[in-house]
Structure formats: structure tokens, C-alpha cells
Design a protein around this motif. Structure first.
Motif, PDB file in Angstrom:
ATOM      1  N   LEU A  69       0.802  -1.219   0.000  1.00 47.38           N
ATOM      2  CA  LEU A  69       0.000   0.000   0.000  1.00 47.38           C
ATOM      3  C   LEU A  69       0.836   1.271   0.000  1.00 47.38           C
ATOM      4  CD1 LEU A  69      -2.716  -1.008   2.624  1.00 47.38           C
ATOM      5  CD2 LEU A  69      -2.863  -1.109   0.126  1.00 47.38           C
ATOM      6  N   LYS A  70       1.825   1.328   0.914  1.00 46.05           N
ATOM      7  CA  LYS A  70       2.648   2.529   0.988  1.00 46.05           C
ATOM      8  C   LYS A  70       3.899   2.239   1.793  1.00 46.05           C
ATOM      9  CE  LYS A  70       0.420   4.614   5.025  1.00 46.05           C
ATOM     10  NZ  LYS A  70      -0.198   5.823   5.549  1.00 46.05           N
ATOM     11  N   GLY A  71       4.882   3.097   1.592  1.00 51.79           N
ATOM     12  CA  GLY A  71       6.152   2.969   2.291  1.00 51.79           C
ATOM     13  C   GLY A  71       7.285   3.382   1.381  1.00 51.79           C
ATOM     14  N   ALA A  72       8.491   3.028   1.775  1.00 49.79           N
ATOM     15  CA  ALA A  72       9.689   3.438   1.039  1.00 49.79           C
ATOM     16  C   ALA A  72       9.671   2.967  -0.417  1.00 49.79           C
ATOM     17  CB  ALA A  72      10.940   2.923   1.748  1.00 49.79           C
ATOM     18  N   LEU A  73       9.129   1.788  -0.662  1.00 50.48           N
ATOM     19  CA  LEU A  73       9.090   1.274  -2.038  1.00 50.48           C
ATOM     20  C   LEU A  73       8.164   2.073  -2.944  1.00 50.48           C
ATOM     21  CD1 LEU A  73       9.000  -2.606  -1.655  1.00 50.48           C
ATOM     22  CD2 LEU A  73      10.856  -1.196  -2.524  1.00 50.48           C
ATOM     23  N   SER A  74       7.211   2.779  -2.357  1.00 46.55           N
ATOM     24  CA  SER A  74       6.240   3.529  -3.153  1.00 46.55           C
ATOM     25  C   SER A  74       6.898   4.583  -4.037  1.00 46.55           C
ATOM     26  CB  SER A  74       5.215   4.207  -2.246  1.00 46.55           C
ATOM     27  OG  SER A  74       4.516   3.256  -1.501  1.00 46.55           O
ATOM     28  N   LEU A  75       8.091   5.001  -3.671  1.00 46.84           N
ATOM     29  CA  LEU A  75       8.816   5.964  -4.490  1.00 46.84           C
ATOM     30  C   LEU A  75       9.253   5.362  -5.825  1.00 46.84           C
ATOM     31  CD1 LEU A  75      11.125   7.448  -1.715  1.00 46.84           C
ATOM     32  CD2 LEU A  75       9.065   8.500  -2.679  1.00 46.84           C
ATOM     33  N   TYR A  76       9.389   4.028  -5.866  1.00 48.48           N
ATOM     34  CA  TYR A  76       9.971   3.355  -7.025  1.00 48.48           C
ATOM     35  C   TYR A  76       9.011   2.420  -7.752  1.00 48.48           C
ATOM     36  CZ  TYR A  76      13.953   5.040  -4.453  1.00 48.48           C
ATOM     37  OH  TYR A  76      14.817   5.844  -3.766  1.00 48.48           O
ATOM     38  N   VAL A  77       8.024   1.881  -7.029  1.00 48.43           N
ATOM     39  CA  VAL A  77       7.127   0.896  -7.625  1.00 48.43           C
ATOM     40  C   VAL A  77       5.672   1.279  -7.393  1.00 48.43           C
ATOM     41  CG1 VAL A  77       8.822  -0.938  -7.236  1.00 48.43           C
ATOM     42  CG2 VAL A  77       6.958  -0.649  -5.612  1.00 48.43           C
ATOM     43  N   ARG A  78       4.828   0.733  -8.248  1.00 49.29           N
ATOM     44  CA  ARG A  78       3.390   0.893  -8.058  1.00 49.29           C
ATOM     45  C   ARG A  78       2.723  -0.422  -8.461  1.00 49.29           C
ATOM     46  NH1 ARG A  78       1.197   2.106 -13.149  1.00 49.29           N
ATOM     47  NH2 ARG A  78       2.774   2.776 -14.613  1.00 49.29           N
ATOM     48  N   ASP A  79       1.518  -0.604  -7.965  1.00 42.36           N
ATOM     49  CA  ASP A  79       0.725  -1.801  -8.276  1.00 42.36           C
ATOM     50  C   ASP A  79       1.448  -3.100  -7.889  1.00 42.36           C
ATOM     51  OD1 ASP A  79      -1.172  -0.060  -9.434  1.00 42.36           O
ATOM     52  OD2 ASP A  79      -0.143  -0.157 -11.367  1.00 42.36           O
ATOM     53  N   TYR A  80       2.136  -3.076  -6.752  1.00 42.97           N
ATOM     54  CA  TYR A  80       2.863  -4.262  -6.296  1.00 42.97           C
ATOM     55  C   TYR A  80       1.883  -5.281  -5.716  1.00 42.97           C
ATOM     56  CZ  TYR A  80       6.105  -7.278  -3.775  1.00 42.97           C
ATOM     57  OH  TYR A  80       6.806  -8.363  -3.327  1.00 42.97           O
ATOM     58  N   VAL A  81       1.958  -6.500  -6.204  1.00 44.10           N
ATOM     59  CA  VAL A  81       1.187  -7.619  -5.658  1.00 44.10           C
ATOM     60  C   VAL A  81       2.135  -8.792  -5.487  1.00 44.10           C
ATOM     61  CG1 VAL A  81      -0.684  -9.282  -6.065  1.00 44.10           C
ATOM     62  CG2 VAL A  81      -0.989  -6.879  -6.701  1.00 44.10           C
ATOM     63  N   GLY A  82       2.125  -9.364  -4.282  1.00 47.41           N
ATOM     64  CA  GLY A  82       2.940 -10.531  -3.989  1.00 47.41           C
ATOM     65  C   GLY A  82       2.059 -11.736  -3.702  1.00 47.41           C
ATOM     66  N   VAL A  83       2.539 -12.901  -4.092  1.00 49.51           N
ATOM     67  CA  VAL A  83       1.825 -14.156  -3.866  1.00 49.51           C
ATOM     68  C   VAL A  83       2.823 -15.168  -3.334  1.00 49.51           C
ATOM     69  CG1 VAL A  83       0.469 -16.022  -4.920  1.00 49.51           C
ATOM     70  CG2 VAL A  83       0.234 -13.672  -5.771  1.00 49.51           C
ATOM     71  N   VAL A  84       2.431 -15.885  -2.284  1.00 47.24           N
ATOM     72  CA  VAL A  84       3.247 -16.967  -1.756  1.00 47.24           C
ATOM     73  C   VAL A  84       2.440 -18.250  -1.900  1.00 47.24           C
ATOM     74  CG1 VAL A  84       4.568 -17.849   0.195  1.00 47.24           C
ATOM     75  CG2 VAL A  84       4.250 -15.371  -0.080  1.00 47.24           C
ATOM     76  N   ASP A  85       2.927 -19.140  -2.763  1.00 50.59           N
ATOM     77  CA  ASP A  85       2.280 -20.432  -2.981  1.00 50.59           C
ATOM     78  C   ASP A  85       3.030 -21.505  -2.216  1.00 50.59           C
ATOM     79  OD1 ASP A  85       0.201 -19.776  -4.897  1.00 50.59           O
ATOM     80  OD2 ASP A  85       1.807 -19.427  -6.347  1.00 50.59           O
ATOM     81  N   LEU A  86       2.293 -22.403  -1.598  1.00 55.91           N
ATOM     82  CA  LEU A  86       2.866 -23.526  -0.866  1.00 55.91           C
ATOM     83  C   LEU A  86       2.382 -24.819  -1.510  1.00 55.91           C
ATOM     84  CD1 LEU A  86       2.107 -22.271   2.769  1.00 55.91           C
ATOM     85  CD2 LEU A  86       4.162 -21.853   1.389  1.00 55.91           C
ATOM     86  N   ASP A  87       3.331 -25.653  -1.921  1.00 53.34           N
ATOM     87  CA  ASP A  87       3.002 -26.929  -2.542  1.00 53.34           C
ATOM     88  C   ASP A  87       3.808 -28.030  -1.868  1.00 53.34           C
ATOM     89  OD1 ASP A  87       1.165 -26.222  -4.708  1.00 53.34           O
ATOM     90  OD2 ASP A  87       2.872 -25.140  -5.538  1.00 53.34           O
ATOM     91  N   ASP A  88       3.322 -29.260  -2.016  1.00 56.39           N
ATOM     92  CA  ASP A  88       4.105 -30.386  -1.524  1.00 56.39           C
ATOM     93  C   ASP A  88       5.426 -30.404  -2.278  1.00 56.39           C
ATOM     94  OD1 ASP A  88       2.093 -31.242   0.206  1.00 56.39           O
ATOM     95  OD2 ASP A  88       1.156 -32.467  -1.347  1.00 56.39           O
ATOM     96  N   ALA A  89       6.505 -30.679  -1.556  1.00 58.12           N
ATOM     97  CA  ALA A  89       7.819 -30.758  -2.195  1.00 58.12           C
ATOM     98  C   ALA A  89       7.766 -31.835  -3.281  1.00 58.12           C
ATOM     99  CB  ALA A  89       8.900 -31.059  -1.166  1.00 58.12           C
TER     100      ALA A  89
END
Length: 161
Positions: free
Chosen positions: A83-103
Motif C-alpha cells: 500500500l505505501k512505504g519506502a518502495l512507493s517511491l519506485y514501484v506501483r501496483d505491487y502484488v505478492g503471492v506466496v504459494d505452498l506446494d508439496d515438495a
């Protein structure tokens, strides 16, 4: 319109998806396994807790940021937006996803962690710099999560007596 920049990192844990997810979905544990010195729930999800809609504040090297949980699929996935913070100066529309699968080793134990994100740069050149920094940061998060979950799983095992 700027092209979307993608980052993808992976780590493997000997822990179950449940143990990995329990750490990932609880921001009070983040300072133990991620580079963040602090992570705090600042706004609960509409249904309470850290589910979709919850807002977390993070601190890294004195800088704060806020992210919103977009989705939680128990023992499978978490997604979030910055939403906001230091990265907002350089990036926009950041979305992160963490997927967990069986090894994928066929043993039926362990978890493959796939942490990936997309964003657009704010101005020419900012995307490449942000990508390099974020890739290292996310790899540290994935590796730390894998190790912390493994340690958590070991604590849950009681020796036969």
C-alpha cells in the motif's frame, strides 16, 4: 504504460505446508524469520484477524511499509498488495503471492515455497533497481520461512520414550 516487472524466488522446507502457512499467516512471527525487524497488524480483516482485508505495518532498517492481505487459502497460498512505504517511491501496483506446494521429491514430506510478485516502475530505470533489491529481499524471506517452519515442525515432534 510501463511493463509489469516480475520476481520469482523459491525455497524448500522439510516442514509441512500447515507449519509453513501458520508462520506466513501470522505477522507476529515475521521478525523471527524475515528481514523485517517488526510486523504489526494495524487493521483487522472485516471478519477479524489477519484474513483478507487485514493491513500490516512492517519495519525494515528503520523504514516502514504497509501491505494489505488480498487472499488466504489455508495451507496453500497468501497474496498481498503493497500500500505505501519506502518502495512507493519506485514501484506501483505491487502484488505478492506466496504459494505452498508439496515438495516435488515424491516423499510426501516437505513444502515448496514459491514467492512471486509483480509491479510496475514509477519512472524509467526504477523498476530494474527495485527488482534487484526485492529479489534478494524476497529470497531471504522465503529461505527464512522455510528454516523457521522446519524448526517449528521439529518442536512439535515428541520423542518416543
Amino acid at each position: 504504460m510501463a511493463d509489469k516487472i516480475q520476481i520469482s524466488v523459491r525455497a524448500r522446507s522439510g516442514a509441512s505446508r500447515h507449519d509453513v502457512f501458520s508462520l506466513l499467516s501470522d505477522s507476529s512471527t515475521w521478525s523471527r524469520w524475515s528481514p523485517f525487524s517488526q510486523a504489526t497488524l494495524v487493521e483487522q480483516a472485516p471478519g477479524g484477524g489477519e484474513g483478507p482485508g487485514a493491513v500490516r505495518q512492517t519495519r525494515y532498517r528503520g523504514a516502514t511499509g504497509r501491505e494489505k492481505v488480498l487472499s488466504l487459502v489455508p495451507d496453500r497460498q497468501m497474496s498481498y498488495s503493497y500500500l505505501k512505504g519506502a518502495l512507493s517511491l519506485y514501484v506501483r501496483d505491487y502484488v505478492g503471492v506466496v504459494d505452498l506446494d508439496d515438495a516435488p521429491d515424491g516423499t510426501g514430506t516437505g513444502t515448496e515455497i514459491h514467492w512471486h510478485s509483480t509491479f510496475s516502475s514509477r519512472f524509467p530505470g526504477s523498476g530494474a533497481v527495485a527488482r534487484a533489491i526485492l529479489k534478494r529481499f524476497l529470497q531471504r524471506c522465503a529461505d527464512g520461512l522455510a528454516d523457521a517452519a522446519r524448526q517449528l515442525g521439529q518442536k512439535d515432534v515428541t520423542p518416543d520414550g
